[in-house]
Write a protein that holds these residues in place. Structure first.
Motif, PDB file in Angstrom:
ATOM      1  N   ASN A  40       0.863  -1.171   0.000  1.00 30.40           N
ATOM      2  CA  ASN A  40       0.000   0.000   0.000  1.00 30.40           C
ATOM      3  C   ASN A  40       0.908   1.233   0.000  1.00 30.40           C
ATOM      4  OD1 ASN A  40      -1.653   2.175   0.642  1.00 30.40           O
ATOM      5  ND2 ASN A  40      -3.027   0.912   1.883  1.00 30.40           N
ATOM      6  N   LYS A  41       1.121   1.808  -1.166  1.00 32.10           N
ATOM      7  CA  LYS A  41       2.073   2.911  -1.313  1.00 32.10           C
ATOM      8  C   LYS A  41       1.631   4.169  -0.572  1.00 32.10           C
ATOM      9  CE  LYS A  41       3.974   1.061  -5.515  1.00 32.10           C
ATOM     10  NZ  LYS A  41       4.219   1.186  -6.927  1.00 32.10           N
ATOM     11  N   ASP A  42       0.325   4.338  -0.367  1.00 29.71           N
ATOM     12  CA  ASP A  42      -0.144   5.485   0.408  1.00 29.71           C
ATOM     13  C   ASP A  42       0.307   5.372   1.863  1.00 29.71           C
ATOM     14  OD1 ASP A  42      -1.411   6.567  -1.817  1.00 29.71           O
ATOM     15  OD2 ASP A  42      -3.341   5.614  -1.341  1.00 29.71           O
ATOM     16  N   VAL A  43       0.262   4.175   2.420  1.00 28.30           N
ATOM     17  CA  VAL A  43       0.708   3.968   3.797  1.00 28.30           C
ATOM     18  C   VAL A  43       2.220   4.126   3.888  1.00 28.30           C
ATOM     19  CG1 VAL A  43       0.848   2.330   5.708  1.00 28.30           C
ATOM     20  CG2 VAL A  43      -1.271   2.532   4.398  1.00 28.30           C
ATOM     21  N   VAL A  44       2.944   3.620   2.896  1.00 32.36           N
ATOM     22  CA  VAL A  44       4.400   3.785   2.878  1.00 32.36           C
ATOM     23  C   VAL A  44       4.752   5.271   2.863  1.00 32.36           C
ATOM     24  CG1 VAL A  44       6.499   3.415   1.522  1.00 32.36           C
ATOM     25  CG2 VAL A  44       4.842   1.557   1.786  1.00 32.36           C
ATOM     26  N   ALA A  45       4.049   6.050   2.053  1.00 32.33           N
ATOM     27  CA  ALA A  45       4.303   7.493   1.985  1.00 32.33           C
ATOM     28  C   ALA A  45       3.988   8.159   3.324  1.00 32.33           C
ATOM     29  CB  ALA A  45       3.467   8.121   0.864  1.00 32.33           C
ATOM     30  N   TYR A  46       2.915   7.733   3.972  1.00 37.28           N
ATOM     31  CA  TYR A  46       2.553   8.278   5.281  1.00 37.28           C
ATOM     32  C   TYR A  46       3.663   8.014   6.294  1.00 37.28           C
ATOM     33  CZ  TYR A  46      -0.167   9.146   9.520  1.00 37.28           C
ATOM     34  OH  TYR A  46      -0.613   9.640  10.724  1.00 37.28           O
ATOM     35  N   TRP A  47       4.151   6.778   6.330  1.00 41.19           N
ATOM     36  CA  TRP A  47       5.257   6.443   7.244  1.00 41.19           C
ATOM     37  C   TRP A  47       6.453   7.335   6.957  1.00 41.19           C
ATOM     38  CZ3 TRP A  47       6.255   0.564   8.351  1.00 41.19           C
ATOM     39  CH2 TRP A  47       5.101  -0.032   8.845  1.00 41.19           C
ATOM     40  N   GLY A  48       6.764   7.524   5.683  1.00 41.21           N
ATOM     41  CA  GLY A  48       7.918   8.341   5.310  1.00 41.21           C
ATOM     42  C   GLY A  48       7.786   9.786   5.755  1.00 41.21           C
ATOM     43  N   GLU A  49       6.612  10.335   5.640  1.00 44.62           N
ATOM     44  CA  GLU A  49       6.389  11.732   6.014  1.00 44.62           C
ATOM     45  C   GLU A  49       6.331  11.932   7.528  1.00 44.62           C
ATOM     46  OE1 GLU A  49       6.473  14.460   4.109  1.00 44.62           O
ATOM     47  OE2 GLU A  49       7.051  13.072   2.526  1.00 44.62           O
ATOM     48  N   HIS A  50       5.880  10.925   8.252  1.00 45.58           N
ATOM     49  CA  HIS A  50       5.671  11.088   9.689  1.00 45.58           C
ATOM     50  C   HIS A  50       6.727  10.436  10.576  1.00 45.58           C
ATOM     51  CE1 HIS A  50       1.675  11.920   8.006  1.00 45.58           C
ATOM     52  NE2 HIS A  50       1.572  12.747   9.026  1.00 45.58           N
ATOM     53  N   TYR A  51       7.421   9.415  10.086  1.00 48.17           N
ATOM     54  CA  TYR A  51       8.288   8.645  10.977  1.00 48.17           C
ATOM     55  C   TYR A  51       9.662   8.303  10.418  1.00 48.17           C
ATOM     56  CZ  TYR A  51       4.067   8.256  13.644  1.00 48.17           C
ATOM     57  OH  TYR A  51       2.955   8.554  14.358  1.00 48.17           O
ATOM     58  N   ASP A  52      10.062   8.895   9.315  1.00 44.95           N
ATOM     59  CA  ASP A  52      11.372   8.611   8.738  1.00 44.95           C
ATOM     60  C   ASP A  52      12.404   9.500   9.432  1.00 44.95           C
ATOM     61  OD1 ASP A  52      13.733   8.678   7.154  1.00 44.95           O
ATOM     62  OD2 ASP A  52      12.587   8.023   5.403  1.00 44.95           O
ATOM     63  N   LEU A  53      13.187   8.901  10.332  1.00 48.06           N
ATOM     64  CA  LEU A  53      14.144   9.659  11.132  1.00 48.06           C
ATOM     65  C   LEU A  53      15.195  10.343  10.258  1.00 48.06           C
ATOM     66  CD1 LEU A  53      15.187  10.521  13.882  1.00 48.06           C
ATOM     67  CD2 LEU A  53      16.389   8.338  14.030  1.00 48.06           C
ATOM     68  N   THR A  54      15.692   9.644   9.248  1.00 46.43           N
ATOM     69  CA  THR A  54      16.698  10.257   8.376  1.00 46.43           C
ATOM     70  C   THR A  54      16.128  11.484   7.684  1.00 46.43           C
ATOM     71  OG1 THR A  54      17.783   8.128   8.035  1.00 46.43           O
ATOM     72  CG2 THR A  54      18.269   9.862   6.432  1.00 46.43           C
ATOM     73  N   LYS A  55      14.949  11.361   7.138  1.00 43.94           N
ATOM     74  CA  LYS A  55      14.315  12.492   6.447  1.00 43.94           C
ATOM     75  C   LYS A  55      14.099  13.657   7.418  1.00 43.94           C
ATOM     76  CE  LYS A  55      10.991  12.018   3.311  1.00 43.94           C
ATOM     77  NZ  LYS A  55       9.648  11.774   2.728  1.00 43.94           N
ATOM     78  N   TYR A  56      13.645  13.343   8.627  1.00 43.90           N
ATOM     79  CA  TYR A  56      13.411  14.389   9.625  1.00 43.90           C
ATOM     80  C   TYR A  56      14.712  15.124   9.956  1.00 43.90           C
ATOM     81  CZ  TYR A  56      12.442  16.716  13.995  1.00 43.90           C
ATOM     82  OH  TYR A  56      12.340  17.667  14.977  1.00 43.90           O
ATOM     83  N   LEU A  57      15.777  14.361  10.210  1.00 44.40           N
ATOM     84  CA  LEU A  57      17.051  14.990  10.545  1.00 44.40           C
ATOM     85  C   LEU A  57      17.587  15.820   9.386  1.00 44.40           C
ATOM     86  CD1 LEU A  57      18.783  12.122  12.546  1.00 44.40           C
ATOM     87  CD2 LEU A  57      17.885  14.279  13.452  1.00 44.40           C
ATOM     88  N   GLN A  58      17.456  15.305   8.170  1.00 40.86           N
ATOM     89  CA  GLN A  58      17.921  16.053   7.004  1.00 40.86           C
ATOM     90  C   GLN A  58      17.194  17.389   6.875  1.00 40.86           C
ATOM     91  OE1 GLN A  58      17.172  13.036   4.049  1.00 40.86           O
ATOM     92  NE2 GLN A  58      19.313  12.383   4.016  1.00 40.86           N
ATOM     93  N   ASN A  59      15.889  17.364   7.109  1.00 41.43           N
ATOM     94  CA  ASN A  59      15.091  18.579   6.975  1.00 41.43           C
ATOM     95  C   ASN A  59      15.250  19.540   8.145  1.00 41.43           C
ATOM     96  OD1 ASN A  59      14.045  17.703   4.513  1.00 41.43           O
ATOM     97  ND2 ASN A  59      12.269  16.751   5.460  1.00 41.43           N
ATOM     98  N   SER A  60      15.689  19.047   9.297  1.00 40.99           N
ATOM     99  CA  SER A  60      15.718  19.856  10.518  1.00 40.99           C
ATOM    100  C   SER A  60      17.112  20.134  11.052  1.00 40.99           C
ATOM    101  CB  SER A  60      14.914  19.144  11.612  1.00 40.99           C
ATOM    102  OG  SER A  60      13.631  18.806  11.171  1.00 40.99           O
TER     103      SER A  60
END
Length: 146
Positions: A40-60
């Motif tokens: 379910n790619k929508d759920v995968v995208a949700y996880w990425g936007e809300h819980y991807d630690l690497t993405k969060y650190l990169q953006n913050s």
């Protein structure tokens, strides 16, 4: 993927309950259908936007990096049952590129180890003492041991 509520599919069910969006039926949305393997790619995208630690650190990093210097110590085995080592590699590689500030921690992957079991109590206590001496107040041991 409707109709497949899982309360006992082990770790995946836990991750879906914690990280996933709620479905219309009141159960967590499935990240994949265990019967067909359809993702379910929508759920995968949700996880990425809300819980991807690497993405969060990169953006913050420009706003929170200074408060994390010396505090990120990541360890795991290269034989993790859920392949979490793959995400660890991505995070560790990115952390090594940080500047202004440099993260000054580590990301270690232990060969032929699973999720845990890669540090003894003695090694952990030694590491904690070294960290306190480097980053704590000058009188850290007086504070701790009077």
């Amino acid at each position: 993927m409707g109709g497949l509520q899982c309360q006992s599919l082990g770790q995946w069910a836990i991750w879906e309950a914690v990280y996933g969006p709620m479905g219309e039926d009141g159960y967590p949305e499935r990240v994949y259908d265990p019967m067909t393997g359809v993702i379910n790619k929508d759920v995968v995208a949700y996880w990425g936007e809300h819980y991807d630690l690497t993405k969060y650190l990169q953006n913050s990093w420009s706003t929170i990096g200074e408060s994390l210097v010396g505090k990120l110590h990541i360890r795991g085995g290269d034989m993790d049952a859920y392949y979490l080592n793959q995400a660890q590699y991505v995070l560790g590689d990115w952390l090594e590129t940080t500047t202004e500030p440099y993260y000054d921690g580590y990301c270690i992957t232990f060969p032929r180890k699973g999720h845990t079991g890669n540090i003894t109590n003695q090694e952990l206590l030694t590491e904690m003492a070294e960290h306190m001496m480097k980053y704590g107040p000058e009188n850290v041991f007086d504070i701790l041991f009077g």
